[in-house]
Design a protein around this motif. Structure first.
Motif, PDB file in Angstrom:
ATOM      1  N   ILE A  72       0.831  -1.206   0.000  1.00  0.00           N
ATOM      2  CA  ILE A  72       0.000   0.000   0.000  1.00  0.00           C
ATOM      3  C   ILE A  72       0.867   1.258   0.000  1.00  0.00           C
ATOM      4  O   ILE A  72       1.771   1.406   0.821  1.00  0.00           O
ATOM      5  CB  ILE A  72      -0.940   0.012   1.224  1.00  0.00           C
ATOM      6  CG1 ILE A  72      -1.896  -1.177   1.167  1.00  0.00           C
ATOM      7  CG2 ILE A  72      -1.715   1.322   1.305  1.00  0.00           C
ATOM      8  CD1 ILE A  72      -2.680  -1.404   2.431  1.00  0.00           C
ATOM      9  N   ASP A  73       0.585   2.150  -0.959  1.00  0.00           N
ATOM     10  CA  ASP A  73       1.286   3.437  -0.965  1.00  0.00           C
ATOM     11  C   ASP A  73       0.350   4.595  -1.297  1.00  0.00           C
ATOM     12  O   ASP A  73       0.793   5.673  -1.690  1.00  0.00           O
ATOM     13  CB  ASP A  73       2.476   3.417  -1.926  1.00  0.00           C
ATOM     14  CG  ASP A  73       2.080   3.164  -3.378  1.00  0.00           C
ATOM     15  OD1 ASP A  73       0.856   3.068  -3.675  1.00  0.00           O
ATOM     16  OD2 ASP A  73       2.979   3.064  -4.229  1.00  0.00           O
ATOM     17  N   ALA A  74      -0.963   4.359  -1.127  1.00  0.00           N
ATOM     18  CA  ALA A  74      -1.958   5.421  -1.326  1.00  0.00           C
ATOM     19  C   ALA A  74      -3.076   5.189  -0.311  1.00  0.00           C
ATOM     20  O   ALA A  74      -3.521   4.056  -0.120  1.00  0.00           O
ATOM     21  CB  ALA A  74      -2.516   5.398  -2.747  1.00  0.00           C
ATOM     22  N   TRP A  75      -3.505   6.283   0.324  1.00  0.00           N
ATOM     23  CA  TRP A  75      -4.383   6.170   1.483  1.00  0.00           C
ATOM     24  C   TRP A  75      -5.539   7.158   1.412  1.00  0.00           C
ATOM     25  O   TRP A  75      -5.348   8.321   1.065  1.00  0.00           O
ATOM     26  CB  TRP A  75      -3.596   6.444   2.764  1.00  0.00           C
ATOM     27  CG  TRP A  75      -2.426   5.537   2.958  1.00  0.00           C
ATOM     28  CD1 TRP A  75      -1.202   5.637   2.363  1.00  0.00           C
ATOM     29  CD2 TRP A  75      -2.367   4.383   3.804  1.00  0.00           C
ATOM     30  NE1 TRP A  75      -0.386   4.627   2.764  1.00  0.00           N
ATOM     31  CE2 TRP A  75      -1.068   3.834   3.653  1.00  0.00           C
ATOM     32  CE3 TRP A  75      -3.277   3.769   4.659  1.00  0.00           C
ATOM     33  CZ2 TRP A  75      -0.672   2.688   4.343  1.00  0.00           C
ATOM     34  CZ3 TRP A  75      -2.873   2.637   5.351  1.00  0.00           C
ATOM     35  CH2 TRP A  75      -1.586   2.101   5.194  1.00  0.00           C
ATOM     36  N   VAL A  76      -6.727   6.675   1.764  1.00  0.00           N
ATOM     37  CA  VAL A  76      -7.893   7.535   1.998  1.00  0.00           C
ATOM     38  C   VAL A  76      -8.192   7.431   3.488  1.00  0.00           C
ATOM     39  O   VAL A  76      -8.539   6.356   3.983  1.00  0.00           O
ATOM     40  CB  VAL A  76      -9.114   7.098   1.175  1.00  0.00           C
ATOM     41  CG1 VAL A  76     -10.327   7.968   1.525  1.00  0.00           C
ATOM     42  CG2 VAL A  76      -8.811   7.173  -0.317  1.00  0.00           C
TER      43      VAL A  76
ATOM     44  N   LEU B  11     -12.151   9.705  -5.791  1.00  0.00           N
ATOM     45  CA  LEU B  11     -10.963   9.428  -4.985  1.00  0.00           C
ATOM     46  C   LEU B  11      -9.939   8.609  -5.765  1.00  0.00           C
ATOM     47  O   LEU B  11      -8.735   8.896  -5.712  1.00  0.00           O
ATOM     48  CB  LEU B  11     -11.376   8.687  -3.709  1.00  0.00           C
ATOM     49  CG  LEU B  11     -12.257   9.473  -2.732  1.00  0.00           C
ATOM     50  CD1 LEU B  11     -12.764   8.552  -1.634  1.00  0.00           C
ATOM     51  CD2 LEU B  11     -11.493  10.654  -2.133  1.00  0.00           C
ATOM     52  N   SER B  12     -10.402   7.611  -6.498  1.00  0.00           N
ATOM     53  CA  SER B  12      -9.488   6.783  -7.296  1.00  0.00           C
ATOM     54  C   SER B  12      -8.764   7.623  -8.337  1.00  0.00           C
ATOM     55  O   SER B  12      -7.549   7.476  -8.553  1.00  0.00           O
ATOM     56  CB  SER B  12     -10.254   5.649  -7.971  1.00  0.00           C
ATOM     57  OG  SER B  12     -10.809   4.764  -7.017  1.00  0.00           O
ATOM     58  N   ARG B  13      -9.506   8.504  -8.979  1.00  0.00           N
ATOM     59  CA  ARG B  13      -8.910   9.364  -9.997  1.00  0.00           C
ATOM     60  C   ARG B  13      -7.860  10.289  -9.382  1.00  0.00           C
ATOM     61  O   ARG B  13      -6.775  10.483  -9.939  1.00  0.00           O
ATOM     62  CB  ARG B  13     -10.006  10.162 -10.691  1.00  0.00           C
ATOM     63  CG  ARG B  13      -9.498  11.055 -11.828  1.00  0.00           C
ATOM     64  CD  ARG B  13     -10.651  11.709 -12.569  1.00  0.00           C
ATOM     65  NE  ARG B  13     -11.438  12.584 -11.702  1.00  0.00           N
ATOM     66  CZ  ARG B  13     -12.651  12.308 -11.262  1.00  0.00           C
ATOM     67  NH1 ARG B  13     -13.243  11.170 -11.584  1.00  0.00           N
ATOM     68  NH2 ARG B  13     -13.300  13.164 -10.490  1.00  0.00           N
TER      69      ARG B  13
ATOM     70  N   LEU C  92      -5.075  11.188   0.891  1.00  0.00           N
ATOM     71  CA  LEU C  92      -6.258  12.033   0.831  1.00  0.00           C
ATOM     72  C   LEU C  92      -7.028  11.862   2.137  1.00  0.00           C
ATOM     73  O   LEU C  92      -7.159  10.743   2.647  1.00  0.00           O
ATOM     74  CB  LEU C  92      -7.177  11.633  -0.327  1.00  0.00           C
ATOM     75  CG  LEU C  92      -6.712  11.940  -1.746  1.00  0.00           C
ATOM     76  CD1 LEU C  92      -7.735  11.408  -2.757  1.00  0.00           C
ATOM     77  CD2 LEU C  92      -6.520  13.436  -1.958  1.00  0.00           C
ATOM     78  N   VAL C  93      -7.485  12.955   2.689  1.00  0.00           N
ATOM     79  CA  VAL C  93      -8.348  12.912   3.867  1.00  0.00           C
ATOM     80  C   VAL C  93      -9.774  13.138   3.382  1.00  0.00           C
ATOM     81  O   VAL C  93     -10.038  14.066   2.617  1.00  0.00           O
ATOM     82  CB  VAL C  93      -7.934  13.977   4.896  1.00  0.00           C
ATOM     83  CG1 VAL C  93      -8.908  14.008   6.057  1.00  0.00           C
ATOM     84  CG2 VAL C  93      -6.522  13.709   5.395  1.00  0.00           C
ATOM     85  N   CYS C  94     -10.682  12.279   3.807  1.00  0.00           N
ATOM     86  CA  CYS C  94     -12.045  12.321   3.274  1.00  0.00           C
ATOM     87  C   CYS C  94     -13.050  12.208   4.411  1.00  0.00           C
ATOM     88  O   CYS C  94     -12.969  11.287   5.230  1.00  0.00           O
ATOM     89  CB  CYS C  94     -12.248  11.182   2.278  1.00  0.00           C
ATOM     90  SG  CYS C  94     -13.868  11.163   1.493  1.00  0.00           S
ATOM     91  N   THR C  95     -13.991  13.139   4.448  1.00  0.00           N
ATOM     92  CA  THR C  95     -15.017  13.145   5.482  1.00  0.00           C
ATOM     93  C   THR C  95     -16.398  13.255   4.862  1.00  0.00           C
ATOM     94  O   THR C  95     -16.553  13.840   3.788  1.00  0.00           O
ATOM     95  CB  THR C  95     -14.805  14.322   6.461  1.00  0.00           C
ATOM     96  OG1 THR C  95     -15.866  14.340   7.423  1.00  0.00           O
ATOM     97  CG2 THR C  95     -14.793  15.656   5.726  1.00  0.00           C
ATOM     98  N   ASN C  96     -17.383  12.717   5.537  1.00  0.00           N
ATOM     99  CA  ASN C  96     -18.761  12.886   5.100  1.00  0.00           C
ATOM    100  C   ASN C  96     -19.346  14.208   5.566  1.00  0.00           C
ATOM    101  O   ASN C  96     -20.518  14.488   5.301  1.00  0.00           O
ATOM    102  CB  ASN C  96     -19.634  11.719   5.601  1.00  0.00           C
ATOM    103  CG  ASN C  96     -20.022  10.774   4.470  1.00  0.00           C
ATOM    104  OD1 ASN C  96     -19.735  11.028   3.302  1.00  0.00           O
ATOM    105  ND2 ASN C  96     -20.673   9.676   4.815  1.00  0.00           N
TER     106      ASN C  96
END
Length: 284
Positions: A7-11, A205-207, A50-54
């Motif tokens: 793993i080298d990409a994180w949400v 997010l994937s993009r 990437l930091v992602c919140t609802n």
């Protein structure tokens, strides 16, 4: 076990994961143990984060500033909210449409920045699109205009579709979801979700990460993060520091279960420490 070496990409989720708080988006909260070190170590190792919140009441830059005030190294453009994700989707899928945003600046600001035409709730002509996000309060004019537009066939979206918010300190009702379903009840329609765990957000997010799905992990405290990871084809890493208990997992199918389970991000950080190049001077 999830192969952490791959793993080298994180949400990364915020509330109940990076921050313990009673308010969405990390506002007024405190960092979880080792959370600041965790984010710093990922970035020092050259990983995509990437930091992602609802959350959707405030624009991404406001929430990112809250995290920086707590020591997190998070730029504005690496913070994704349910509001900004909804704006991205609507701008792409409904070019030229008049959009009624039932919510606060966290929804209206991203729509403005993308050049979306706003619909005035006091205008007798109906909106083409209705989207509901979080706000401190909602007006009767907004709710009426939204109901009439949806009843007439307007596309209908909501940022979230979960009943409760849990950031590690108690729980509170998710007002935007309640409002969206109230509008839908009146108009006889179901809103489409554009925040977690929607395929629309997964695609965004994937993009933005630009990495193969097998090298991506979604880390969060709620089952919506697991479902988001499934839509992305990514690894689902669940922490038990917020909305989900170990007992809650007993009744889930294998597909609904996370790929790996941790007490909190501190445990994940300790497991990753031997695998990451540590930067000097990182503080908790």
């Amino acid at each position: 076990m999830t192969p952490l070496d791959s793993i080298d990409a994180w949400v990364l989720d915020v509330d109940g994961c990076l921050v313990r708080t009673a308010r969405a988006g990390g506002a007024g909260g405190a960092p979880m143990p080792d959370a600041v070190r965790f984010v710093a170590a990922l970035k020092a190792a050259g990983h995509e984060v990437l930091v992602c919140t609802n959350a959707s009441e405030e624009p991404p830059r406001t929430y990112a500033r809250h995290l920086r005030e707590h020591g997190f190294d998070i730029d504005d453009d690496r913070f994704v909210t349910a509001g900004s994700a909804a704006a991205d989707f609507i701008a792409a899928e409904h070019p030229g449409a008049r959009v009624l945003a039932v919510g606060g600046e966290g929804l209206r600001d991203p729509l403005r920045r993308l050049g979306v035409t706003p619909a005035d709730p006091d205008d007798p002509s109906l909106a083409d699109v209705v989207v509901v996000g979080a706000a401190r309060s909602y007006t009767t004019a907004e709710l009426n205009a939204a109901g009439l537009a949806v009843d007439a066939g307007a596309a209908f979206y909501t940022t979230v579709d979960v009943p409760w918010f849990h950031g590690g300190i108690g729980r509170s009702i998710c007002a935007s979801a309640a409002v969206a379903h109230g509008i839908g009840w009146a108009a006889g329609a179901e809103p489409e979700v554009l925040g977690k765990p929607s395929p629309a957000l997964a695609a965004t997010l994937s993009r933005r990460l630009g990495r193969p799905a097998g090298r991506v992990a979604v880390v969060g405290d709620a089952l919506v993060e697991v479902r988001l990871a499934r839509h992305m084809g990514a690894h689902a890493l669940l922490v038990l520091s917020g909305a989900t208990t170990r007992e809650r997992l007993d009744d889930l199918s294998q597909e609904e279960r996370p790929d790996a389970l941790y007490a909190d991000v501190a445990e994940l950080y300790q497991l990753l420490t031997p695998r990451l190049d540590q930067s000097e001077g990182v503080t908790a």
